[in-house]
Every structure is written in C-alpha cells, then in structure tokens.
Design a protein around this motif. Structure first.
Motif, PDB file in Angstrom:
ATOM      1  N   SER B  48       0.784  -1.111   0.007  1.00  0.00           N
ATOM      2  CA  SER B  48      -0.211  -0.001  -0.003  1.00  0.00           C
ATOM      3  C   SER B  48       0.761   1.126   0.015  1.00  0.00           C
ATOM      4  O   SER B  48       0.706   2.342  -0.704  1.00  0.00           O
ATOM      5  CB  SER B  48      -0.902   0.187   1.221  1.00  0.00           C
ATOM      6  N   THR B  49       1.764   1.204   0.786  1.00  0.00           N
ATOM      7  CA  THR B  49       2.781   2.566   1.099  1.00  0.00           C
ATOM      8  C   THR B  49       4.056   2.475   0.406  1.00  0.00           C
ATOM      9  O   THR B  49       4.820   3.302   0.578  1.00  0.00           O
ATOM     10  CB  THR B  49       2.873   2.885   2.398  1.00  0.00           C
ATOM     11  N   SER B 105       7.642   5.415  -3.118  1.00  0.00           N
ATOM     12  CA  SER B 105       6.544   6.136  -2.602  1.00  0.00           C
ATOM     13  C   SER B 105       5.463   6.423  -3.671  1.00  0.00           C
ATOM     14  O   SER B 105       4.483   6.924  -3.381  1.00  0.00           O
ATOM     15  CB  SER B 105       7.095   7.467  -2.196  1.00  0.00           C
ATOM     16  N   LEU B 108       1.837   5.018  -3.486  1.00  0.00           N
ATOM     17  CA  LEU B 108       1.069   5.696  -2.689  1.00  0.00           C
ATOM     18  C   LEU B 108      -0.349   6.148  -3.500  1.00  0.00           C
ATOM     19  O   LEU B 108      -0.127   6.711  -4.533  1.00  0.00           O
ATOM     20  CB  LEU B 108       1.726   6.706  -1.987  1.00  0.00           C
ATOM     21  N   ALA B 137       2.671  10.795   7.269  1.00  0.00           N
ATOM     22  CA  ALA B 137       2.393   9.565   6.824  1.00  0.00           C
ATOM     23  C   ALA B 137       1.294   9.834   6.033  1.00  0.00           C
ATOM     24  O   ALA B 137       0.816   9.271   4.823  1.00  0.00           O
ATOM     25  CB  ALA B 137       2.453   8.453   7.659  1.00  0.00           C
ATOM     26  N   GLN B 141      -0.059   9.948   1.726  1.00  0.00           N
ATOM     27  CA  GLN B 141      -0.896   9.110   1.264  1.00  0.00           C
ATOM     28  C   GLN B 141      -2.024   9.785   0.198  1.00  0.00           C
ATOM     29  O   GLN B 141      -2.534   9.178  -0.739  1.00  0.00           O
ATOM     30  CB  GLN B 141      -1.464   8.025   2.059  1.00  0.00           C
TER      31      GLN B 141
END
Lengths: 197, 363
Positions: B48-49, B105, B108, B137, B141
């Motif tokens: 996910s991240t 990243s 994201l 964080a 996102q």
C-alpha cells in the motif's frame, strides 16, 4: 600475503576512483594483468596525458587543451548567451543535441553545505566576472534536485541585480513517456509548469 | 474500490512462502503471538505505501538467512499487480504490473490504507515528533504534492543546519543562507497549509468517533504552529530573523518541523491529563477520522489494518470498534490471539485465517 605488492598497489589506486568498490577494483586489476603490454602502456599514457595536458578553460571553466576551450574560441558561438551547468559532462550532454549555439559556464558542483560546498567552492565568481561583458541571457541548466534548484535560485538572486535575464531549463514529462507510469514528482512539476498551446 | 484480492509473500519476516485470497470485506487473522499475524498486515501495508509499518528498516523484513524477500498483491477489480522486492545490499524495488516505479513512494494512493496497533498509542502519548510523523504519513498518502513538499523541506533543512554549524566555526555570508531559506519557506508553508486543512477537517469526524466509541467527553484536534510563518514569504522572513539565534543553537528553530498536533479531551491535553482509556479511545478516534479523510479525498475507503486492538478493550468497545470498521465498507484485516475475542458480530461476517509458525491457511 593476499596480493603481490604491485598488484596490491594497483588495487589500492583503483579503489580510490568513484563508484569502484573493493571487488570491482580487484576485477579491474586482474583484467589489467591479462591485457597485452601495449594496451596497458597506452592506458597509462592516456591517463597521464589527459591529466597533464588538460586545464580549465579561462572563460567557461570546462576542461580544455588550450587556454580557452574550443567552444569559447569558436566565433560562430553566441557569447551573449551563457548556459550554466554543474559538471563538464553536462556540456557534453547539451552538445550532443547539436542545437544550442551559445556558450557554457561550468560550476564544478552544486551548493551543498552538508558536503562543505558553498558559493566560494564553485566557479561563481568567474561567472559574475563574465557577466560584466555583454551577456544578455543566462540559462541555468542545473539538475532538478533540491541542490540543483537551490543553486539556480542562488544564481538568480545574484544575477538579477546585474540586469541580465535568467532562465531555467523546463522540467516535466519525458518525451515519449507515459502518464500512467510517470512518478508523482515529475507529474506535479509538469502540471505546475504547463503552458498554453 | 481498492482491495487486496490475493496476497503472496516469499521470504518475508517468518514466512518462507505463503498465499492468501482475502475477502473484500472483513478478514480475521488468528494465531498465538509470534506466529506471523502482524507480518501479514505488514505485507499489506508494504504494497500500500511502499514502506513497512512503524519505521522498520526494509531489510529487517527479509527472512533470516535469505538474500531477498518479496510481497506481491493483486488489487481487486483493477487487475493491477503490485510487487515489492527487498534485497540485502540493493535498493528496494516496487513494481506496478511488472514495471519498476522510479520511487517506492510512487505507489502511494493506489491502495490507500489506515493502520492501527497498540504501538500507535504514541500518537497521543508520545512526543510531538510522533504526531508529526503520523500527519506526514497520512498526508503523503492523500496528496503527492505534500510528499514533494516534505521531502524537499527535509533535505533543505539538513542543508541549512549544516550551514548553521559552519557559521559556528567560520564566516558564512548571508547570501549563502538566502536560497535555502527561500526553499524552506516555500515548501514549509506548503506543508503547514495541508496539515492545518487536514486537521481542521478531521476534528469533526474524530469527535464523532470518540463519542461513538464510548467517550462521554469531547475530543478536540488542533494544529499548533511553532511560529507564524504560514505564507512562504513570512516563513522565509522568520528564518532570516532567527538566523543569529539558530547559529548559536546549531539548529533551525522556525518551521513546520517544530509544530505539533494538540489532542485534547474535555479541553485538556490528552497526553498529560488523559486516562489510559481516554488516550486509547482518542487514538482510535483519530484512526476513524483518517479513514473518513481517505474516503472523502480519494473517493474510496482505505484498507483498514487493525493489529491486536481487541485485547485491551472491553466487550462494549470491541463491538463499537467493529461497527466503526465495518461502516467504512472497505476491506478490513483484524488480528487477534483468539477468534472468540472478535465476538459473534465479527465471526459471522469474517473470512478467518489461521496463522501458525509462518504458515497461513483459510478456515
């Protein structure tokens, strides 16, 4: 003893080169030992000759055989436009497109206090000297990194009061690139610097 | 809607090899401690991240003695495959449909997620830096532009601090500071603007969730500025003004890296005056507010990763939390040591996975 002394010396010298680790240095050293003697001599000569016969061009600070480099000495190049780059290799990159007809100025680095690099460590004073002559535009072509951007900003602040136009290379989508796979930072920048068509 | 339709791990934490096909709704992961429940949630967080949970170093997730580890996920209804490859001595690679992304990243936003475990209590009980890390964080996102501001700001801050140290031992002309301070002003003001907006929007949902979770009191969220530099010019000026003080301290005293997120219960600082129960409820409420903001901003519910949250809650709060998690209508991963802890409302709806010493199977 791990290596015979001459081999150990060679490895130690190769290790000092950027991007060459202990393993690569060993591999290169063994390769040199297997090369024909003439080739090794030519390599050694080329190293020495390059180092000894090249100096910084008195005008643009790029590497040059003579007092003034070929580009700066070329009467067909426009001395009123100066493109500022960080490294000599950036000159080569811009020359490859065979489109730019102005001259260059090489800073030999970018501002980075973390690495102990301030304006006094770059060829900034030499640039300002040049601008006293009839320069109309300075194109700042530093990389679009934090240090590249900040160096560009620094130069702009320095040059504006001299009444010289300062421009910066555009950054955005790579030609032939796909939007879906572009990184966010590039897309953001492409959107920010969009232009009317 | 983004959810994990298939998750495969190789040499990841204590898993040699494993694959699960989770439900798009509620998933309950059960097993005794140390068997690999959290690692499964962490694998979801990674795709996910692009990062592990709670600042673990990437290579720490590689199974002991192995050169590399991998997590692969198929994202439902998009037919997208995300793979993260971690290897000792190499850069982490994130691949989207087999193509490597320029930065980890950049993943994201494809599969937004919100995670919570007992460690996250420090968002309320810890230092301002814990709260800033939480904000960073979550905002990264939601807005790539925020991540851009943040990464430039951090780098420029390191550079200015290096200049401050240089000025302690030698002469540094003012011009040397100017360009860095201008960059800090621009990106720092951008960060503050986003953080303030986010906190202002999250305050309402947080308060609602707090009450729903059984807190009778009111909960407040407030973004606290360390100085008045909310516009680029103003922040750059603040940095100029602080220059001589900063040289003496050897650190930058002005900017968003000094700000804080104030969490209050009944108007009082939850960190200093809140009971443990109030603090725990406040963090859960913050998590609920984060879910709401993801839904609002990205138009889809986030994947919710709840690690061992039931053990500290009484039955009533457990069912309230479950209700809250289900109300978001996104995919949920819950871990618990016993399935009975989850209660009948979860068990009746959940796909159950049992984890034992690095293996996982559906029940």
């Amino acid at each position: 003893m791990l290596f015979a002394k001459p081999l150990a010396d060679l490895i130690a010298q190769l290790e000092k080169l950027p991007g060459v680790g202990a393993k690569s240095a060993q591999r290169l050293a063994y390769h040199v030992l297997r090369m024909p003697g003439d080739d090794v001599r030519r390599l050694a000569e080329a190293l020495t000759r390059a180092r000894e016969s090249l100096r910084l061009c008195a005008v643009c600070q790029s590497f040059s055989e003579g007092e003034v480099c070929e580009i700066c000495a070329d009467p067909r190049r426009d001395p009123h436009t100066v493109c500022v780059v960080a490294e000599p290799r950036d000159v080569a990159a811009l020359e490859r497109i065979n489109e730019y007809k102005g001259t260059y100025h090489v800073l030999h680095g970018l501002l980075s206090p973390m690495d102990g690099v301030g304006p006094e460590n770059l060829k900034v004073r030499e640039l300002v000297e040049r601008l006293r002559a009839d320069v109309q535009e300075v194109i700042v072509a530093t990389n679009p990194t934090v240090e590249g951007d900040t160096t560009a900003l620094y130069l702009a602040k320095l040059i504006h009061p001299l009444g010289v136009k300062v421009t910066r290379l555009a950054h955005g989508m790579p030609v032939g690139g796909e939007l879906d796979y572009a990184d966010s930072a590039t897309l953001l920048s492409a959107l920010e610097y969009r232009r009317e068509i | 809607m983004g959810f994990v339709a298939r998750l495969a791990v190789r040499d990841f934490r204590n898993y040699e090899c494993g694959e699960v096909t989770p439900s798009s709704g509620l998933n309950l992961v059960v097993g005794r401690n140390g068997q690999g429940k959290t690692s499964l949630l962490e694998a979801v967080a990674l795709v996910s991240t692009g990062r592990l949970l709670r600042g673990s170093r990437d290579t720490q997730a590689i199974r002991l003695g192995q050169p590399s580890g991998e997590v692969k996920a198929e994202l439902g209804d998009q037919g997208t495959e995300v793979a993260v490859l971690i290897a000792h001595g190499q850069r982490k690679r994130v691949l989207l449909n087999g193509l490597a992304l320029a930065r980890a990243s950049d993943i994201l936003g494809r599969l937004p997620s919100v995670s919570f475990s007992t460690v996250d209590l420090r968002v309320v009980t810890g230092d301002p830096s814990d709260r800033r890390a939480f904000l960073d964080a979550e905002l990264a996102q939601l807005w790539p532009a925020y991540l851009r501001h943040l990464s430039v700001y951090k780098r420029a801050l390191e550079q200015r601090n290096a200049l401050l140290k240089a000025a302690q031992i030698g002469y540094v002309p003012d011009e040397a500071f100017e360009a860095w301070e201008e960059a800090l002003g621009q990106h720092g003001a951008g960060m503050r603007l986003s953080r303030r907006e986010w906190v202002a929007a999250a305050a309402g949902p947080a308060q609602e969730a707090y009450q729903f979770l059984g807190g009778g009191e009111t909960m407040g969220l407030d973004y606290v500025l360390a100085d008045d530099g909310v516009e680029p010019e103003r922040l750059a000026q603040g940095l100029r003004d602080a220059r001589s003080v900063d040289v003496r301290r050897g650190a930058t005293s002005v900017g968003p890296h000094r700000d804080d997120l104030a969490v209050t219960v009944d108007g009082r600082d939850a960190r200093a005056y809140g009971s443990q129960g109030q603090q725990r409820t406040a963090v859960l409420a913050l998590m609920a507010a984060t879910m709401a903001s993801v839904r609002e901003t990205l138009g889809q519910p986030p994947v919710l990763l709840l690690d061992d949250v039931f053990s500290d809650l009484d039955g009533e709060r457990r069912s309230r939390l479950t209700e809250l998690a289900l109300a978001a209508e996104g995919q949920v991963f819950l871990t618990a040591t016993e399935s009975s802890l989850a209660g009948p409302s979860v068990l009746s709806r959940a796909a159950v996975f049992r984890v034992q010493s690095g293996t996982v199977r559906a029940e």
